[in-house]
Design an enzyme around this catalytic site. Sequence first.
Site, short mmCIF file in Angstrom:
data_model
loop_
_atom_site.label_atom_id
_atom_site.label_comp_id
_atom_site.label_asym_id
_atom_site.label_seq_id
_atom_site.Cartn_x
_atom_site.Cartn_y
_atom_site.Cartn_z
N CYS A 1 0.85 -1.20 0.00
CA CYS A 1 0.00 0.00 0.00
C CYS A 1 0.89 1.26 0.00
O CYS A 1 1.72 1.42 -0.88
CB CYS A 1 -0.96 -0.05 1.19
N GLN A 2 0.75 2.13 0.99
CA GLN A 2 1.60 3.31 1.04
C GLN A 2 3.07 2.90 1.15
O GLN A 2 3.95 3.58 0.60
CB GLN A 2 1.21 4.16 2.27
#
Lengths: 354, 394
Positions: free
Chosen positions: A148-149
């Site tokens: 994700c991030q």
Amino acid sequence: MFPIDIRPDKLGEEMLDYSRKLGQGMQNLLDAGHIDSGVSPKDAVYREDKLVLYRYQRPAEVAQQAVPLLVVYALVNRPYMTDIQEDRSTIKGLLATGQDVYLIDWGYPDQADRSLTLDDYINGYIDRCVDHICHTHGVDKVNILGICQGGSFSLMYSALHPDKVRNLVTMVTPVDFKTPDNLLSNWVQNVDVDLAVDTMGNIPGELLNWSFLSLKPFSLTGQKYVNMVDMLDKPEKAKNFLRMEQWIFDSPDQAGETFRQFIKDFYQQNAFINGTARVGERPVDLKQIRCPVLNIYALQDHLVPPDASKALNGLTGSEDYTELAFPGGHIGIYVSGKAQKEVTPAIGEWLNER
Amino acid sequence: MTQNAFFDDSWLKLQRDYWDGLAKMGQQAMGLDSGRAQGGSGASAPWLAAMEQWRKALAPAASDPARDFMQRLMDQGQAYFGLAEQFTKGLGDTGLGQGADSTRAWDWLNQTIEQMQKGFSGIGADQDESLRRMLGFWEMPLDNWQRMMSSLSPMMPGDMLRNMPNGMMRGPMQEGLEQMLSAPGLGYSREEQAQYQDLMRAGIDYQRAFQDYSGFFNQLGVKALHRLRDELQQKSETGETIDSARSLYDTWVGCCEAVYADEVITPDYSRVHGRLINAQMALKQRLSVMVDESLGAMNMPTRGELRTLQDRLQETRRENKRLRQELDQIQRRLATLPAGAPASSGNRTSTSGSSTGAKTTAATTTDSTTTGAAKKTSARKKTAAKSSTKSSEG
């Protein structure tokens, strides 16, 4: 014909059944006791500020690969999602394919961490973790799995330190932050991020949680609890549900300056796509990523829509770029039974071939 | 209506008997005799009473996550059966029901939807309990916001401005207030007066932003009702039947979610949402300024001063880490020089990790619980942060 035909006697049965399951479920909830998560044995091998670098213990029966794998999780939520329970563990699956797995646990930033920047995270913390692993193993490069991030961070790191990354795997990673179906992106366009960070210092995890639950408020804060009643009469399922529930609401605060930069540069200015990403004083050129790249996205991802991840194709300088589409959601890609059979073995196989 | 007498009389009687029976059961379950039967919602919602009894009996013994979870189950159980009650009882009370005359049933549905629309618009002040519960479903997003705001602002409950009448801060009253707030401060406390004026302006602005946000959701509630009617129409055409409370609930959730998804992706919502957050932050900032002023007046450290110190400290640490990293690289290069060259004094050990002042843990015990130990509740998080700061910050 009028389509609603709920007979009172059937409704009565349904209510009784719901009450019975609820009663049994309540008992199971009371008996649930401590909810543990992060099930695979691991050792803390490096600490810096609130960061802890873990190394997972390899299963005795599996031959280990020479190049270690560093998992870079998002700052949002907690990394034990990757190892949430015995039969739902991405980490365990990776170990089974022979990977020597390290994971960065960012901890819970407090106000003293408010002025940590993207530069501190990427060229500081991640780089020092990589150095530590390289030194421990006597290697020049590691494999990186960004989630994700953490995937966005891994892209930046790999572009800035291409000499230290052997293979890069990105999972449900936002690259194009302005795809038309990106709700979070739409919502943040009119938010005065400077005002929020200047006011709050760090951005509270509760605020992020509210944003995530607002993506599907009726399903995520309502319907799922009704659906769960069907499963609560089984003690282990009740415990699993509580484990997941705990993870969902376990949201660390975000270091203010990093949040400011990440939201403004990426969500508001789409820095990867527009080529304007910078970390510290250095511009981020994704073309510098020449190592093999495996980009995995989830087809029903409501947080990072598939197109947001697929935008990576063609942006790097890699001649060995592979995509893997998973038929599930942002969380299901780690915890679903299907993911255990399809995603983790595919990552291991892809890495072992390179 | 159908010509079959069963559906005219018997089915209706069956329904009434059923509701009466359930009401009686509920009263008995709650330890109430029939003579003390509650009117209104209490009598018509025995399942509600039964659920509440469960909660009261079991909640004290449950752990925090389990208790929260139980409450959510209760809340959703109420929404789930409340919806079924709204439709089933409504159809039954009007003499409609299984196999009922389609036209009259649709008329009833349209009337119900109209009634609900009034509820969303705030016109119908005296809806029955089940209708209120169904409308309450659409308050979930607002409720989520208020819970979140309350958790961030102990001094300022998330719902503090909620019940202010819509439009109160508009029109002549607004003009009068703004005129008052724009009056220059006088005398020795001029600056303090100005600060209070700023605070009030920020409060008014937040209240307007919240009302706009709330209004946006009311509008969506009405759209969801139309979506539900369309969905039912579609099912009617394909011969599908909703024959359980769960199926009805899932259909309603699906309609709400679909309407919500269509609307919150729009630029309009982005503006409403952005304005709500910005107004909230502006209000908090005004409060912080005033708190800092008070702290400063008491000769105590202010948030502003602490931030300055934090920034300077972080800058120093950053520089320190960079220098030590460079030093480490130099030492490693020196170590590779041939014999006779200057000796390296700082080869890294297997646990030295970074040379940046960071500490390492050699042989930490097998740790399947470390993550668990770091679980966050706000209180525990603070404790963890404190201990972490003590033990590992360089």
